[in-house]
Scaffold this motif. Structure first.
Motif, mmCIF file in Angstrom:
data_model
loop_
_atom_site.group_PDB
_atom_site.id
_atom_site.type_symbol
_atom_site.label_atom_id
_atom_site.label_comp_id
_atom_site.label_asym_id
_atom_site.label_seq_id
_atom_site.Cartn_x
_atom_site.Cartn_y
_atom_site.Cartn_z
ATOM 1 N N PRO A 113 0.800 -1.237 0.000
ATOM 2 C CA PRO A 113 0.000 0.000 0.000
ATOM 3 C C PRO A 113 0.835 1.290 0.000
ATOM 4 C CG PRO A 113 -1.006 -1.594 1.450
ATOM 5 C CD PRO A 113 0.320 -2.176 1.020
ATOM 6 N N ASP A 114 1.955 1.320 0.731
ATOM 7 C CA ASP A 114 2.803 2.515 0.735
ATOM 8 C C ASP A 114 3.416 2.756 -0.643
ATOM 9 O OD1 ASP A 114 2.313 3.043 3.416
ATOM 10 O OD2 ASP A 114 4.083 1.929 4.099
ATOM 11 N N GLN A 115 3.869 1.695 -1.284
ATOM 12 C CA GLN A 115 4.456 1.817 -2.615
ATOM 13 C C GLN A 115 3.412 2.260 -3.633
ATOM 14 O OE1 GLN A 115 5.868 -2.173 -2.756
ATOM 15 N NE2 GLN A 115 7.870 -1.662 -1.895
ATOM 16 N N GLU A 116 2.226 1.700 -3.562
ATOM 17 C CA GLU A 116 1.155 2.101 -4.473
ATOM 18 C C GLU A 116 0.807 3.578 -4.275
ATOM 19 O OE1 GLU A 116 -0.422 0.350 -6.998
ATOM 20 O OE2 GLU A 116 1.185 -1.082 -6.621
ATOM 21 N N HIS A 117 0.830 4.014 -3.017
ATOM 22 C CA HIS A 117 0.560 5.421 -2.710
ATOM 23 C C HIS A 117 1.632 6.325 -3.333
ATOM 24 C CE1 HIS A 117 -1.012 8.837 -0.511
ATOM 25 N NE2 HIS A 117 0.198 9.086 -0.054
#
Length: 165
Positions: free
Chosen positions: A31-35
């Protein structure tokens, strides 16, 4: 394909209005990378300068990997193919490795270090980011003209490619 975003304001034809990450070649991150990817795409679409010499824009860009090379699949906004340009990632390996290490240090420092230490690490991170964006501009020279800020934002997406591994 995911990671697509589209700008709503009519602006210069020398720009990207669509940026897509080829999920099949890149894969999904946490999720952090996608953000981070979504923010980079948003920032590119908000303000960029991108021109394929001799070809009208605005443009749609799909970034992906083809046989360990970075693929820039560029179309006109209406879908007409403009070009596909493959870039070796080899010249980026050192700066990607160094950038990953300094980002890790930065995120660790945020939790425990003094503001002065955090600022020093962040200055180093920004310097590496600038070096990488200059390298990207050099590697695209003659194929794609882009400004410094657009190159910085595109490097953020190039950096995101290593998350697949």
């Amino acid at each position: 394909m995911s990671g697509a975003a589209k700008s709503s304001e009519p602006k210069s034809p020398h720009r990207l209005t669509v940026v897509t990450l080829d999920e099949e070649s890149i894969g999904r991150g946490n999720p952090d990378q996608e953000h981070e990817r979504a923010i980079a795409i948003f920032d590119i679409l908000e303000d960029n300068s991108f021109t394929v010499p001799g070809r009208e824009g605005p443009y749609a860009l799909t970034l992906g990997l083809v046989e360990s090379k970075l693929a820039f699949v560029i179309k006109r906004e209406d879908g007409e193919a403009v070009m596909t340009h493959l870039l070796s990632l080899t010249p980026f390996r050192r700066v990607i490795r160094d950038y990953e290490m300094i980002c890790e240090s930065y995120y660790n420092a945020i939790r425990t270090a003094s503001p002065t230490q955090i600022e020093a690490i962040d200055m180093g991170r920004r310097g590496l980011h600038n070096e990488a964006s200059d390298l990207l501009r050099q590697r695209l020279e003659g194929k794609v003209d882009l400004d410094h800020d657009t190159a910085r934002r595109l490097f953020t997406l190039v950096f995101a490619l290593h998350w697949k591994a």
